[in-house]
Design a protein around this motif. Structure first.
Motif, PDB file in Angstrom:
ATOM      1  N   MET A   1       0.835  -1.203   0.000  1.00  0.00           N
ATOM      2  CA  MET A   1       0.000   0.000   0.000  1.00  0.00           C
ATOM      3  C   MET A   1       0.874   1.259   0.000  1.00  0.00           C
ATOM      4  O   MET A   1       1.974   1.261   0.556  1.00  0.00           O
ATOM      5  CB  MET A   1      -0.894   0.036   1.230  1.00  0.00           C
ATOM      6  N   THR A   2       0.341   2.309  -0.600  1.00  0.00           N
ATOM      7  CA  THR A   2       1.001   3.611  -0.579  1.00  0.00           C
ATOM      8  C   THR A   2       0.461   4.387   0.617  1.00  0.00           C
ATOM      9  O   THR A   2      -0.727   4.696   0.679  1.00  0.00           O
ATOM     10  CB  THR A   2       0.719   4.392  -1.878  1.00  0.00           C
ATOM     11  N   VAL A   3       1.351   4.667   1.577  1.00  0.00           N
ATOM     12  CA  VAL A   3       0.969   5.311   2.838  1.00  0.00           C
ATOM     13  C   VAL A   3       1.948   6.421   3.151  1.00  0.00           C
ATOM     14  O   VAL A   3       3.158   6.266   2.967  1.00  0.00           O
ATOM     15  CB  VAL A   3       1.011   4.301   4.012  1.00  0.00           C
ATOM     16  N   SER A   4       1.427   7.545   3.653  1.00  0.00           N
ATOM     17  CA  SER A   4       2.302   8.615   4.143  1.00  0.00           C
ATOM     18  C   SER A   4       1.814   9.069   5.512  1.00  0.00           C
ATOM     19  O   SER A   4       0.646   8.880   5.865  1.00  0.00           O
ATOM     20  CB  SER A   4       2.326   9.790   3.157  1.00  0.00           C
ATOM     21  N   LEU A   5       2.740   9.645   6.280  1.00  0.00           N
ATOM     22  CA  LEU A   5       2.400  10.198   7.587  1.00  0.00           C
ATOM     23  C   LEU A   5       2.400  11.717   7.486  1.00  0.00           C
ATOM     24  O   LEU A   5       3.288  12.307   6.872  1.00  0.00           O
ATOM     25  CB  LEU A   5       3.428   9.782   8.640  1.00  0.00           C
ATOM     26  N   THR A   6       1.415  12.334   8.091  1.00  0.00           N
ATOM     27  CA  THR A   6       1.269  13.783   8.096  1.00  0.00           C
ATOM     28  C   THR A   6       0.996  14.220   9.529  1.00  0.00           C
ATOM     29  O   THR A   6       0.253  13.549  10.241  1.00  0.00           O
ATOM     30  CB  THR A   6       0.060  14.212   7.227  1.00  0.00           C
ATOM     31  N   ASN A   7       1.590  15.330   9.933  1.00  0.00           N
ATOM     32  CA  ASN A   7       1.271  15.888  11.240  1.00  0.00           C
ATOM     33  C   ASN A   7       0.045  16.776  11.124  1.00  0.00           C
ATOM     34  O   ASN A   7      -0.011  17.655  10.271  1.00  0.00           O
ATOM     35  CB  ASN A   7       2.448  16.695  11.789  1.00  0.00           C
ATOM     36  N   VAL A   8      -0.930  16.515  11.996  1.00  0.00           N
ATOM     37  CA  VAL A   8      -2.154  17.306  12.061  1.00  0.00           C
ATOM     38  C   VAL A   8      -2.360  17.709  13.516  1.00  0.00           C
ATOM     39  O   VAL A   8      -1.615  17.265  14.402  1.00  0.00           O
ATOM     40  CB  VAL A   8      -3.373  16.510  11.533  1.00  0.00           C
ATOM     41  N   ILE A   9      -3.360  18.532  13.758  1.00  0.00           N
ATOM     42  CA  ILE A   9      -3.688  18.857  15.136  1.00  0.00           C
ATOM     43  C   ILE A   9      -5.116  18.411  15.423  1.00  0.00           C
ATOM     44  O   ILE A   9      -5.942  18.291  14.517  1.00  0.00           O
ATOM     45  CB  ILE A   9      -3.502  20.361  15.453  1.00  0.00           C
ATOM     46  N   ALA A  10      -5.383  18.139  16.678  1.00  0.00           N
ATOM     47  CA  ALA A  10      -6.718  17.732  17.117  1.00  0.00           C
ATOM     48  C   ALA A  10      -7.135  18.683  18.223  1.00  0.00           C
ATOM     49  O   ALA A  10      -6.361  18.951  19.143  1.00  0.00           O
ATOM     50  CB  ALA A  10      -6.702  16.298  17.618  1.00  0.00           C
ATOM     51  N   ILE A  11      -8.358  19.196  18.114  1.00  0.00           N
ATOM     52  CA  ILE A  11      -8.844  20.122  19.124  1.00  0.00           C
ATOM     53  C   ILE A  11     -10.160  19.628  19.699  1.00  0.00           C
ATOM     54  O   ILE A  11     -10.920  18.930  19.040  1.00  0.00           O
ATOM     55  CB  ILE A  11      -9.019  21.553  18.575  1.00  0.00           C
ATOM     56  N   GLY A  12     -10.398  20.011  20.923  1.00  0.00           N
ATOM     57  CA  GLY A  12     -11.677  19.778  21.562  1.00  0.00           C
ATOM     58  C   GLY A  12     -12.426  21.094  21.603  1.00  0.00           C
ATOM     59  O   GLY A  12     -11.854  22.123  21.951  1.00  0.00           O
ATOM     60  N   ILE A  13     -13.682  21.061  21.217  1.00  0.00           N
ATOM     61  CA  ILE A  13     -14.500  22.274  21.225  1.00  0.00           C
ATOM     62  C   ILE A  13     -15.785  22.001  21.985  1.00  0.00           C
ATOM     63  O   ILE A  13     -16.224  20.852  22.078  1.00  0.00           O
ATOM     64  CB  ILE A  13     -14.823  22.766  19.790  1.00  0.00           C
ATOM     65  N   THR A  14     -16.361  23.047  22.518  1.00  0.00           N
ATOM     66  CA  THR A  14     -17.636  22.906  23.198  1.00  0.00           C
ATOM     67  C   THR A  14     -18.673  22.440  22.188  1.00  0.00           C
ATOM     68  O   THR A  14     -18.814  23.030  21.124  1.00  0.00           O
ATOM     69  CB  THR A  14     -18.059  24.250  23.811  1.00  0.00           C
ATOM     70  N   ASP A  15     -19.373  21.378  22.537  1.00  0.00           N
ATOM     71  CA  ASP A  15     -20.353  20.802  21.621  1.00  0.00           C
ATOM     72  C   ASP A  15     -21.674  21.547  21.723  1.00  0.00           C
ATOM     73  O   ASP A  15     -22.633  21.089  22.352  1.00  0.00           O
ATOM     74  CB  ASP A  15     -20.537  19.318  21.932  1.00  0.00           C
TER      75      ASP A  15
END
Length: 143
Positions: free
Chosen positions: A64-78
């Motif tokens: 498989m063709t796979v790459s890693l990317t840095n992302v951010i995850a945030i928590g927000i008031t629902d």
């Protein structure tokens, strides 16, 4: 506080997604969040998993063709406007969002969003200063 995201090239053919998820399952990799964008011939599966290194190796070992990317995850008031506030803060800081996707957790009252932006460090800084929770890899695994 960046999160490793796998991006997997997926041919649009029957059984391909089943094959990918089976490989992950066989290697005890747990999917925490995902997004699939497609065209007529192929798609890009973006996933957050509990063990990115094991997932990358397992998928690459199967061709498989796979790459890693840095992302951010945030928590927000629902609640209405919670996400709008985060987007506004990024916009005011001249930070463009390339793509995003949300995911669910077992905890109530908070929604979670994965963001790919042009400058992760700056985005983390402005969001933290505005009171948004920035998640770590282990935070996501524990949700």
């Amino acid at each position: 506080m960046q999160i490793k995201q796998l991006s997997i090239f997926v041919e649009n053919k029957e059984g391909r997604l089943a094959e990918i998820t089976q490989i992950l399952a066989e290697n005890e990799v747990d999917i925490r969040a995902l997004s699939l964008a497609d065209t007529t011939d192929f798609g890009i599966l973006r996933i957050i998993v509990n063990n990115p290194d094991v997932a990358v190796k397992a998928l690459r070992d199967k061709g498989m063709t796979v790459s890693l990317t840095n992302v951010i995850a945030i928590g927000i008031t629902d609640k209405p406007g919670g996400f709008a506030q985060a987007v506004k803060i990024l916009s005011e800081a001249d930070i463009s969002i390339e793509y995003l996707y949300a995911f669910v957790s077992r905890s109530g009252g908070t929604a979670y969003v994965i963001l790919r932006v042009e400058n992760n460090e700056k985005a983390i800084e402005v969001l933290k200063n505005a009171g948004f929770a920035i998640l770590t890899q282990s935070d996501i695994y524990d949700l």
